[in-house]
Design an enzyme around this catalytic site. Sequence first.
Site, mmCIF file in Angstrom:
data_model
loop_
_atom_site.group_PDB
_atom_site.id
_atom_site.type_symbol
_atom_site.label_atom_id
_atom_site.label_comp_id
_atom_site.label_asym_id
_atom_site.label_seq_id
_atom_site.Cartn_x
_atom_site.Cartn_y
_atom_site.Cartn_z
ATOM 1 N N ASP A 119 -2.846 -97.732 54.499
ATOM 2 C CA ASP A 119 -2.448 -99.120 54.751
ATOM 3 C C ASP A 119 -0.953 -99.308 54.501
ATOM 4 O O ASP A 119 -0.355 -98.596 53.691
ATOM 5 C CB ASP A 119 -3.272 -100.044 53.825
ATOM 6 C CG ASP A 119 -3.297 -101.470 54.341
ATOM 7 O OD1 ASP A 119 -2.832 -101.719 55.474
ATOM 8 O OD2 ASP A 119 -3.775 -102.344 53.603
ATOM 9 N N HIS B 22 3.432 -97.445 62.570
ATOM 10 C CA HIS B 22 2.314 -96.552 62.912
ATOM 11 C C HIS B 22 2.848 -95.162 63.307
ATOM 12 O O HIS B 22 2.261 -94.141 62.938
ATOM 13 C CB HIS B 22 1.485 -97.139 64.051
ATOM 14 C CG HIS B 22 0.799 -98.425 63.684
ATOM 15 N ND1 HIS B 22 0.147 -98.594 62.486
ATOM 16 C CD2 HIS B 22 0.663 -99.601 64.352
ATOM 17 C CE1 HIS B 22 -0.359 -99.823 62.430
ATOM 18 N NE2 HIS B 22 -0.052 -100.452 63.542
ATOM 19 N N LEU C 216 -9.763 -76.541 56.252
ATOM 20 C CA LEU C 216 -9.813 -77.965 55.881
ATOM 21 C C LEU C 216 -10.651 -78.687 56.921
ATOM 22 O O LEU C 216 -10.412 -78.541 58.130
ATOM 23 C CB LEU C 216 -8.395 -78.553 55.853
ATOM 24 C CG LEU C 216 -8.323 -80.071 55.607
ATOM 25 C CD1 LEU C 216 -8.632 -80.409 54.142
ATOM 26 C CD2 LEU C 216 -6.952 -80.633 55.965
HETATM 27 C C1 FPP Z 1 -2.944 -99.877 58.508
HETATM 28 O O1 FPP Z 1 -1.651 -100.425 58.353
HETATM 29 C C2 FPP Z 1 -2.898 -98.775 59.465
HETATM 30 C C3 FPP Z 1 -3.651 -98.684 60.606
HETATM 31 C C4 FPP Z 1 -4.623 -99.721 60.999
HETATM 32 C C5 FPP Z 1 -3.489 -97.574 61.538
HETATM 33 C C6 FPP Z 1 -3.396 -96.217 60.921
HETATM 34 C C7 FPP Z 1 -2.833 -95.292 61.915
HETATM 35 C C8 FPP Z 1 -1.956 -94.316 61.663
HETATM 36 C C9 FPP Z 1 -1.500 -93.955 60.324
HETATM 37 C C10 FPP Z 1 -1.370 -93.550 62.784
HETATM 38 C C11 FPP Z 1 -2.252 -92.651 63.534
HETATM 39 C C12 FPP Z 1 -3.154 -91.806 62.745
HETATM 40 C C13 FPP Z 1 -3.715 -90.661 63.179
HETATM 41 C C14 FPP Z 1 -4.764 -89.999 62.362
HETATM 42 C C15 FPP Z 1 -3.333 -90.010 64.429
HETATM 43 P P1 FPP Z 1 -1.410 -101.932 58.771
HETATM 44 O O2 FPP Z 1 -0.974 -101.963 60.189
HETATM 45 O O3 FPP Z 1 -2.620 -102.747 58.472
HETATM 46 O O4 FPP Z 1 -0.228 -102.323 57.845
HETATM 47 P P2 FPP Z 1 0.040 -103.757 57.184
HETATM 48 O O5 FPP Z 1 -1.105 -104.017 56.237
HETATM 49 O O6 FPP Z 1 1.332 -103.571 56.485
HETATM 50 O O7 FPP Z 1 0.110 -104.748 58.304
#
Ligand code: FPP
Length: 262
Positions: free
Chosen positions: A26, A43, A137
């Site tokens: 997050d 992201h 893994l």
């Molecule tokens: C949460 O941060 C993150 C996500 C919903 C997306 C996670 C995706 C990645 C890390 C990239 C791709 C991953 C892979 C495995 C290829 P948020 O957007 O909710 O952040 P915020 O709470 O600050 O708004």
Amino acid sequence: MAIFTSSTLDVPNTSSIPRHIAIVMDGNGRWAKNRLMPRVAGHKRGVDAVKRTVQACCELGVEHLTLFAFSSENWRRPPEEVSVLMRLFIRVLRKDVEAMHRENICLRIVGDTTAFEPELQAAIASAQELTKNNTRLYLNIAANYGGRWDILQATKNMLKSRPDLADNPELITEASLSQHLCLQGSPEPDLFIRTGGEQRVSNFLLWQLAYTEFYFTDKFWPDFGKPMLLEAIDSYNNRERRFGRTSEQIQPQLVNVLQSAQ
Ligand code: FPP
């Protein structure tokens, strides 16, 4: 791989390096906002953090890593953001899967993948096929995943494969249900990490987190890597995992030391 162990029935073997780590990644959006960048830039940097974390787990000997990449509820985000996330998944699956294969990483996407566009479904199928026999893994990416969805789909599939259980519900055991959960074959997570400051499970592995140790950090996911992973493991090593039992039951050698000192 499919050996049934349950933290509510047995005391699982534990070691200083968690066998299975589950992470809610997050804070990508806030990382980007703090830098006056669009959320999607967070992201993209989040993908780099995924790579660092996978590498660190390989180096440390973690056997299973489960990352929450997209929840069943994330479809509610702005369509442009959902679309960028889907493009990122496709790009990672196509571009990085060879490197994962060389590292002997077995990739599994867990969640309701039928909702994804055909291009993404095809990329998932070929990445899983390529890496299916790898053993260093086990990397589970939870995508369009929700813990409640998982328990429901497992229940439906259990009853489809054993229709007799509907008339004999007393025969249903943890094992009969859990063998249909998405993470069947993986041990339950030892350590759950959530970055980004929130302290909640957000419908992640509801069944499997029964006796998992929780670690929360205010740091945002794009900054995550080996040093922060080691901090989380260090915290984990300072916990006493009792699985509902007493200290003395878990550490009989401690009782012997105390008794011989008397
Ligand atoms: C949460 O941060 C993150 C996500 C919903 C997306 C996670 C995706 C990645 C890390 C990239 C791709 C991953 C892979 C495995 C290829 P948020 O957007 O909710 O952040 P915020 O709470 O600050 O708004």
